[in-house]
Design an enzyme around this catalytic site. Structure first.
Site, short mmCIF file in Angstrom:
data_model
loop_
_atom_site.label_atom_id
_atom_site.label_comp_id
_atom_site.label_asym_id
_atom_site.label_seq_id
_atom_site.Cartn_x
_atom_site.Cartn_y
_atom_site.Cartn_z
N LYS A 22 0.83 -1.21 0.00
CA LYS A 22 0.00 0.00 0.00
C LYS A 22 0.86 1.26 0.00
O LYS A 22 0.60 2.21 -0.74
CB LYS A 22 -0.91 -0.01 1.23
CG LYS A 22 -1.63 1.29 1.51
CD LYS A 22 -2.41 1.24 2.80
CE LYS A 22 -1.60 1.63 4.01
NZ LYS A 22 -1.72 3.04 4.39
N ASN A 23 1.92 1.25 0.81
CA ASN A 23 2.74 2.45 0.95
C ASN A 23 3.67 2.70 -0.23
O ASN A 23 4.31 3.75 -0.30
CB ASN A 23 3.53 2.40 2.26
CG ASN A 23 2.64 2.58 3.47
OD1 ASN A 23 1.53 3.10 3.37
ND2 ASN A 23 3.11 2.15 4.62
N CYS A 117 -5.19 8.13 9.95
CA CYS A 117 -5.05 7.61 11.31
C CYS A 117 -4.79 8.73 12.32
O CYS A 117 -4.00 9.62 12.06
CB CYS A 117 -3.89 6.62 11.40
SG CYS A 117 -4.18 5.04 10.63
N ARG A 122 1.41 14.64 12.51
CA ARG A 122 2.11 14.33 11.26
C ARG A 122 2.04 15.61 10.43
O ARG A 122 1.25 15.71 9.50
CB ARG A 122 1.41 13.19 10.52
CG ARG A 122 1.54 11.84 11.19
CD ARG A 122 0.99 10.79 10.25
NE ARG A 122 1.13 9.46 10.79
CZ ARG A 122 0.90 8.36 10.09
NH1 ARG A 122 0.53 8.45 8.83
NH2 ARG A 122 1.05 7.18 10.62
N PRO A 123 2.82 16.62 10.80
CA PRO A 123 2.64 17.93 10.19
C PRO A 123 2.91 17.93 8.69
O PRO A 123 3.83 17.27 8.21
CB PRO A 123 3.65 18.81 10.93
CG PRO A 123 4.66 17.87 11.46
CD PRO A 123 3.95 16.59 11.73
N VAL A 124 2.09 18.70 7.97
CA VAL A 124 2.32 18.86 6.53
C VAL A 124 3.35 19.96 6.27
O VAL A 124 3.72 20.19 5.13
CB VAL A 124 1.00 19.17 5.77
CG1 VAL A 124 0.02 18.04 5.89
CG2 VAL A 124 0.39 20.47 6.25
N ASP A 125 3.81 20.59 7.35
CA ASP A 125 4.78 21.69 7.20
C ASP A 125 6.00 21.29 6.37
O ASP A 125 6.52 22.08 5.58
CB ASP A 125 5.27 22.17 8.57
CG ASP A 125 4.14 22.69 9.44
OD1 ASP A 125 2.99 22.57 9.01
OD2 ASP A 125 4.42 23.18 10.54
N ASP A 308 5.50 0.79 12.16
CA ASP A 308 4.28 0.11 11.73
C ASP A 308 4.22 -1.35 12.19
O ASP A 308 3.22 -2.03 11.95
CB ASP A 308 4.13 0.17 10.21
CG ASP A 308 3.57 1.50 9.73
OD1 ASP A 308 3.14 2.30 10.58
OD2 ASP A 308 3.57 1.75 8.52
N LEU A 330 9.13 7.61 16.86
CA LEU A 330 8.75 8.32 15.64
C LEU A 330 7.43 9.07 15.74
O LEU A 330 7.28 10.14 15.16
CB LEU A 330 8.70 7.33 14.46
CG LEU A 330 10.03 6.63 14.16
CD1 LEU A 330 9.88 5.71 12.96
CD2 LEU A 330 11.14 7.63 13.90
#
Length: 422
Positions: A22-23, A117, A122-125, A308, A330
């Site tokens: 998937k990833n 999730c 999980r910043p988009v910065d 994961d 993480l």
């Protein structure tokens, strides 16, 4: 809404075939936005996240045709839309991956801030900063990222303060149509990134340093790429999860269609715990352990132990003799499965980002609730060894990343039913 009813302590034996990753599939699907010609993608897993990404591409104007359940043929040559709307993007965080390719090819796009999730920040910065380094103007307007580069993107150095898999992927895709040379420093090194590099290289992009923490990309002097057909690599996290099915039930199982090098951190830990493994070119067979020893894990970026797989090993730790310690470095808030495992009888104590698990513990069937994708698989693992019947609720999390999980486990002899909530 569906749930899984699982009868515990049923003997397992046999083999399981691993689906496409998937990833790896998600960034490759996003990268087709860079292409002006038809592309065929094989070995796509039939999971909710892939269907959501396919729907997002279709909404942007891509022409899609499923040639079989795992092969998608798509063309993005006549895209008519560069806005990724909230109703589609909210379903998964990976939707942010369309930002780089849309901006690179069309010089402007609107992408909703993502969902997915709920496992911490999980910043988009990092993504936005990378686009700005390539010359984009970025504004956040009413929950949307508005990105513009009227004269196109220009190659530059991109230094990630923190390693980011999707950030690296977005930067790679954007750089593939940027003028000149881009260097990505502190890049993620996952196998899924290596496959994305191979896909972009098939379209004429020159990339040096694949598999290392520094990537050098020479953009193609064109307004689009001519990408070639590709087959998605096997899912290393699904492979690790099924190895844990064998480990927690202490069964002999064969895991087929895998790349063992991609999961060495997992197999090394299983050997340390006491399991014998027969590792072949594209399969691994796990044999029952005489004694399962407690262990210590610290999650790290690839090639370290994957975050994961942390939840699955927490479930396994309940069946290992002694005190196991798991440190999550993480993501914050990624121990939500611990309280659900405790409902089954697990002896777990938490202190900030460290979990201490005392074993071996006899687990007892109960009702538990999935909180995220990997947590849901940990609950299934625990239910397989619990005495009596367990019910795992909110398995829409599970469906985001595992293809036909109950079918694959039942083929090994398990008794798992998918039922509807009343």
């Amino acid at each position: 809404m569906d749930f899984l009813e699982i009868v515990g302590q049923v003997p397992l034996k046999g083999g399981v075939e691993i689906s496409g990753a998937k990833n790896s599939a998600l960034p490759i699907l996003a990268a087709t936005l860079l292409s002006r010609q038809e592309v065929k993608i094989k070995s796509l897993p039939q999971v909710a996240d892939i269907k959501a990404m396919a729907l997002l591409l279709q909404n942007l104007g891509a022409e899609l045709e499923w040639l079989n359940p795992h092969t998608l043929q798509l063309s993005t040559k006549s895209l008519h839309h560069t806005e990724a709307t909230y109703d589609l993007v909210r379903k998964m965080r990976a939707s942010i991956l369309v930002l780089g390719p849309l901006l690179a090819r069309f010089k402007e796009c609107l992408v909703s801030l993502p969902g997915g999730c709920a496992i911490g920040a999980r910043p988009v910065d990092l993504h936005l900063k990378a686009m700005q380094q390539l010359g984009a103007e970025i504004k956040i307007e009413q929950g949307y990222i508005h990105a513009k580069a009227p004269k196109g993107l220009k190659g530059n150095d991109i230094l990630f303060d923190k390693i980011s898999v999707t950030g690296t992927e977005n930067a790679l895709m954007a750089a593939s149509l940027a003028k000149g040379i881009t260097r990505i420093i502190n890049a993620a090194k996952e196998p899924e990134i290596a496959q994305l590099c191979a896909f972009l290289q098939s379209g004429g992009v020159e990339i040096e340093g694949v598999g290392s923490s520094e990537l050098k990309i020479r953009g193609v002097e064109s307004d689009a790429l001519n990408l070639k057909d590709i087959q998605i690599i096997p899912d290393r996290i699904e492979a690790g999860t099924y190895l844990c099915v064998g480990a927690i039930t202490n069964s002999q199982l064969k895991i087929n269609r895998i790349i063992p090098n991609h999961i060495q951190a997992i197999t090394d830990k299983l050997i340390e715990i006491g399991f014998s493994l027969d590792i072949q070119e594209n399969s691994i067979e796990i044999y029952p352990a005489k004694k399962r020893q407690a262990f210590e894990i610290t999650t790290k970026e690839y090639p370290g132990f994957p975050t994961d797989m942390q939840a699955q090993f927490m479930a396994l730790a309940t069946q290992c003799l002694g005190t196991s310690i798991i440190e999550e470095t993480l993501f914050e808030n990624r121990f939500m499965h611990a309280s659900e495992l405790q409902r089954l009888g697990a002896n777990i104590s938490l202190k900030t980002n460290v979990a201490t698990i005392s074993g071996s513990t006899e687990l007892t069937g109960s009702d538990v609730m999935a909180t995220d994708l990997r947590a849901s698989s940990a609950l299934v693992l625990a239910a397989l060894v619990a005495k009596g019947v367990s019910r795992v609720h909110r398995i829409y999390h599970l469906d985001r990343g595992y293809e036909r999980l109950e079918d694959k486990i039942n083929a090994l002899g398990a008794k798992v039913l998918r039922l509807k909530e009343k």
